[in-house]
Motif scaffolding. Structure first.
Motif, PDB file in Angstrom:
ATOM      1  N   PHE A 138       0.819  -1.214   0.000  1.00 38.25           N
ATOM      2  CA  PHE A 138       0.000   0.000   0.000  1.00 38.25           C
ATOM      3  C   PHE A 138       0.853   1.264   0.000  1.00 38.25           C
ATOM      4  O   PHE A 138       0.399   2.332  -0.357  1.00 38.25           O
ATOM      5  N   GLN A 139       2.116   1.109   0.458  1.00 37.36           N
ATOM      6  CA  GLN A 139       2.970   2.292   0.570  1.00 37.36           C
ATOM      7  C   GLN A 139       3.685   2.641  -0.734  1.00 37.36           C
ATOM      8  O   GLN A 139       4.070   3.776  -0.949  1.00 37.36           O
ATOM      9  N   VAL A 140       3.840   1.626  -1.576  1.00 39.67           N
ATOM     10  CA  VAL A 140       4.570   1.868  -2.821  1.00 39.67           C
ATOM     11  C   VAL A 140       3.864   2.927  -3.649  1.00 39.67           C
ATOM     12  O   VAL A 140       2.666   2.868  -3.852  1.00 39.67           O
ATOM     13  N   ARG A 141       4.616   3.904  -4.083  1.00 40.29           N
ATOM     14  CA  ARG A 141       4.068   4.886  -5.015  1.00 40.29           C
ATOM     15  C   ARG A 141       4.925   4.844  -6.273  1.00 40.29           C
ATOM     16  O   ARG A 141       6.138   4.954  -6.187  1.00 40.29           O
ATOM     17  N   ALA A 142       4.282   4.681  -7.369  1.00 39.57           N
ATOM     18  CA  ALA A 142       5.051   4.714  -8.602  1.00 39.57           C
ATOM     19  C   ALA A 142       5.454   6.169  -8.822  1.00 39.57           C
ATOM     20  O   ALA A 142       4.623   7.018  -9.064  1.00 39.57           O
ATOM     21  N   ASN A 143       6.750   6.455  -8.671  1.00 33.91           N
ATOM     22  CA  ASN A 143       7.165   7.846  -8.785  1.00 33.91           C
ATOM     23  C   ASN A 143       7.717   8.181 -10.166  1.00 33.91           C
ATOM     24  O   ASN A 143       8.108   9.278 -10.447  1.00 33.91           O
ATOM     25  N   ARG A 144       7.744   7.193 -11.007  1.00 33.90           N
ATOM     26  CA  ARG A 144       8.203   7.481 -12.356  1.00 33.90           C
ATOM     27  C   ARG A 144       7.176   6.979 -13.351  1.00 33.90           C
ATOM     28  O   ARG A 144       6.648   5.894 -13.208  1.00 33.90           O
ATOM     29  N   VAL A 145       6.919   7.789 -14.301  1.00 37.06           N
ATOM     30  CA  VAL A 145       6.044   7.327 -15.374  1.00 37.06           C
ATOM     31  C   VAL A 145       6.888   6.427 -16.265  1.00 37.06           C
ATOM     32  O   VAL A 145       8.021   6.754 -16.611  1.00 37.06           O
ATOM     33  N   ALA A 146       6.353   5.282 -16.604  1.00 37.93           N
ATOM     34  CA  ALA A 146       7.105   4.361 -17.440  1.00 37.93           C
ATOM     35  C   ALA A 146       7.115   4.867 -18.875  1.00 37.93           C
ATOM     36  O   ALA A 146       6.358   4.410 -19.719  1.00 37.93           O
ATOM     37  N   VAL A 147       7.973   5.832 -19.123  1.00 37.20           N
ATOM     38  CA  VAL A 147       7.973   6.533 -20.406  1.00 37.20           C
ATOM     39  C   VAL A 147       8.204   5.597 -21.581  1.00 37.20           C
ATOM     40  O   VAL A 147       7.398   5.512 -22.491  1.00 37.20           O
ATOM     41  N   GLY A 148       9.325   4.893 -21.494  1.00 35.17           N
ATOM     42  CA  GLY A 148       9.737   4.082 -22.632  1.00 35.17           C
ATOM     43  C   GLY A 148       8.749   2.977 -22.962  1.00 35.17           C
ATOM     44  O   GLY A 148       8.813   2.387 -24.025  1.00 35.17           O
ATOM     45  N   LEU A 149       7.827   2.727 -22.024  1.00 34.89           N
ATOM     46  CA  LEU A 149       6.913   1.606 -22.233  1.00 34.89           C
ATOM     47  C   LEU A 149       5.925   1.858 -23.356  1.00 34.89           C
ATOM     48  O   LEU A 149       5.306   0.943 -23.853  1.00 34.89           O
ATOM     49  N   ILE A 150       5.772   3.132 -23.714  1.00 30.28           N
ATOM     50  CA  ILE A 150       4.907   3.398 -24.854  1.00 30.28           C
ATOM     51  C   ILE A 150       5.733   3.066 -26.093  1.00 30.28           C
ATOM     52  O   ILE A 150       6.194   3.928 -26.821  1.00 30.28           O
ATOM     53  N   GLU A 151       5.944   1.770 -26.265  1.00 30.04           N
ATOM     54  CA  GLU A 151       6.787   1.332 -27.364  1.00 30.04           C
ATOM     55  C   GLU A 151       5.985   1.323 -28.654  1.00 30.04           C
ATOM     56  O   GLU A 151       4.772   1.298 -28.631  1.00 30.04           O
ATOM     57  N   GLU A 152       6.707   1.304 -29.756  1.00 34.53           N
ATOM     58  CA  GLU A 152       5.965   1.200 -31.005  1.00 34.53           C
ATOM     59  C   GLU A 152       5.418  -0.211 -31.142  1.00 34.53           C
ATOM     60  O   GLU A 152       5.939  -1.154 -30.554  1.00 34.53           O
ATOM     61  N   LYS A 153       4.344  -0.300 -31.874  1.00 34.61           N
ATOM     62  CA  LYS A 153       3.682  -1.597 -32.015  1.00 34.61           C
ATOM     63  C   LYS A 153       4.644  -2.609 -32.635  1.00 34.61           C
ATOM     64  O   LYS A 153       5.283  -2.322 -33.639  1.00 34.61           O
ATOM     65  N   PRO A 154       4.737  -3.814 -32.036  1.00 34.34           N
ATOM     66  CA  PRO A 154       5.629  -4.809 -32.631  1.00 34.34           C
ATOM     67  C   PRO A 154       5.104  -5.289 -33.982  1.00 34.34           C
ATOM     68  O   PRO A 154       3.893  -5.295 -34.221  1.00 34.34           O
ATOM     69  N   THR A 155       6.004  -5.656 -34.867  1.00 39.28           N
ATOM     70  CA  THR A 155       5.584  -6.184 -36.164  1.00 39.28           C
ATOM     71  C   THR A 155       5.151  -7.636 -35.965  1.00 39.28           C
ATOM     72  O   THR A 155       5.407  -8.236 -34.926  1.00 39.28           O
TER      73      THR A 155
END
Lengths: 82, 352
Positions: free
Chosen positions: B198-215
């Motif tokens: 309950f204490q964990v806060r995601a303090n970073r937006v997972a930027v790189g995760l918006i990857e391009e669609k795989p072929t």
């Protein structure tokens, strides 16, 4: 120095990601420092919901899969030169 | 080299990938449909065994079943892992987040059905769900169905019991997750979840995760890789299991098991579930044996209950869950899941 983090609890794939990342970066001759993040609380802090995940300079680049060798190298190049 | 290929139009490599996969599928289909004649020829013509003898029947069963199950396993696991490449955990969470109990439970349970349960994904996902404020009951629906629904078990059921049983397994896995999740949700068990969750806060937006669609090529490659990994882990167990099953098939008299595993033996379902809890690593080998038992008078509900308990409740799984749940909650979790499986087993014995 490129800061690399491998997020994962120690499952076989996490170890593989670490191996492949080291191999890719060594081969490309990029200087780096690799840290393994194994605590679930720390992993969750990156907002990652499936491991293994690869982080470079505090940016999450992949999660739940092992990126290709060339992909790792090109991510590293983009960040090492910056 | 590889950086160059990225400049080629994706369509071209994708078309080649489709062609290759299509060709493999064709070979697969031809092989799969000709296994019985090949097995017959090998046992009865080449080895000259009699069709009536126990040895002949056992051997024929083995020679037919091993390639059949391994082919089915490879083909189906490929399709399943391919489907998994389309699932984006973040998007699923965003969708589930908007739903309340009920619909949310169903969605989380369905999601659990297609996601493999492992230390790599289940715990981070649990934390991710809790972080997003998704109720514990809904999260549990995922956590219950995910280990019950095992892709290898599903394929083995499909190959050895037929699609009706495989479908029954799928549906009951999801229903158990929904019902047990809703029950657990009512019990207000938040205090038995480890505090740090309950204490964990995601303090970073997972930027790189918006990857391009795989072929498609990348999807195929990933699925092939995962298939090799999964089949590589279980094939030996499957062969051993089929070997024992073949022995039962040929040498054990019909109705031998009616007394202990038949429909009229009330205690066989809970006994099967209890027996299944400590068994795990041999799940892949257990199913072929169990399938042979079914032919000897064991009831379907009992057999399914046994299998689900083998697959769903296991020590390695509890060790994974212990990272986020306190022992008390793990005990409740085992209790609710075991009870649900027992009820399902009785239900099948009643209906079928």
């Amino acid at each position: 120095m490129l800061q690399v983090k491998v997020l994962g609890s120690g499952c076989p794939n996490c170890q593989r990601l670490e191996r492949e990342t080291r191999a890719a970066l060594d081969e490309a001759g990029i200087g780096y420092e690799l840290v393994k993040v194994t605590e679930f609380a720390d992993i969750a802090a990156y907002g990652v919901m499936s491991t293994p995940a690869l982080v470079m300079n505090e940016e999450v680049l992949s999660s739940g899969r092992i990126p290709k060798h060339d992909q790792i190298v090109s991510w590293a190049h983009e960040r090492a030169s910056a | 080299m590889a950086t160059n290929t990225q400049h080629f139009p994706k369509i071209n490599t994708d078309r080649r990938a489709f062609l290759l996969v299509g060709l493999l599928a064709l070979v697969w289909g031809i092989l799969y449909n000709n296994l019985q004649p090949i097995a017959d020829w090998l046992t009865y013509t080449l080895l000259g065994l009699s069709r009536e003898s126990a040895v002949g029947q056992s051997l024929n069963f083995f020679i037919y079943d091993v390639p059949k199950i391994l082919l089915l396993l490879t083909g189906m696991i490929f399709l399943i892992t391919l489907a998994q490449t389309f699932i984006n955990t973040e998007r699923v969470r965003a969708v589930v987040e908007k739903r309340g109990a009920g619909v949310g439970n169903v969605m989380a349970s369905l999601f659990g059905a297609i996601t493999p349960f492992c230390s790599c994904s289940s715990v981070p996902l649990f934390i991710g769900f809790v972080q997003a404020g998704i109720p514990l009951g809904i999260t549990f629906s995922f956590l219950i169905t995910s280990p019950i629904m095992n892709e290898v078990a599903f394929v083995l059921l499909l190959g050895l019991f037929g699609w009706q049983v495989a479908l029954m397994y799928l549906v009951s896995g999801v229903v158990i997750g929904v019902v047990a999740g809703m029950i657990l949700g009512r019990l207000k068990l938040e205090r038995y979840v480890e505090e740090f969750v309950f204490q964990v806060r995601a303090n970073r937006v997972a930027v790189g995760l918006i990857e391009e669609k795989p072929t498609w090529l990348e999807r195929f490659e990933e699925a092939a890789e995962k298939t090799r990994e999964i089949v590589g882990k279980v094939w030996l167990f499957v062969i051993i299991g089929i070997g024992i099953g073949a022995f039962i098939h040929g040498f054990i008299p019909e109705d031998a098991l009616t007394g202990i595993m038949g429909q009229d033996t009330w205690w066989s379902v809970p006994a099967a579930v209890l027996l299944g809890i400590p068994l795990y690593s041999n799940a892949a080998g257990v199913i072929p044996i169990v399938s042979a038992m079914l032919g000897k008078g064991a009831a379907l509900g009992t057999v399914l209950a046994f299998m689900m308990s083998v697959v769903a409740l296991s020590l390695p799984e509890m060790i994974i869950l212990r990272k986020v749940l306190k022992p008390r909650l793990i005990a409740i979790f085992i209790g609710v899941v075991a009870l649900s499986i027992v009820v399902t087993g009785y239900l099948f014995n009643l209906v079928v």
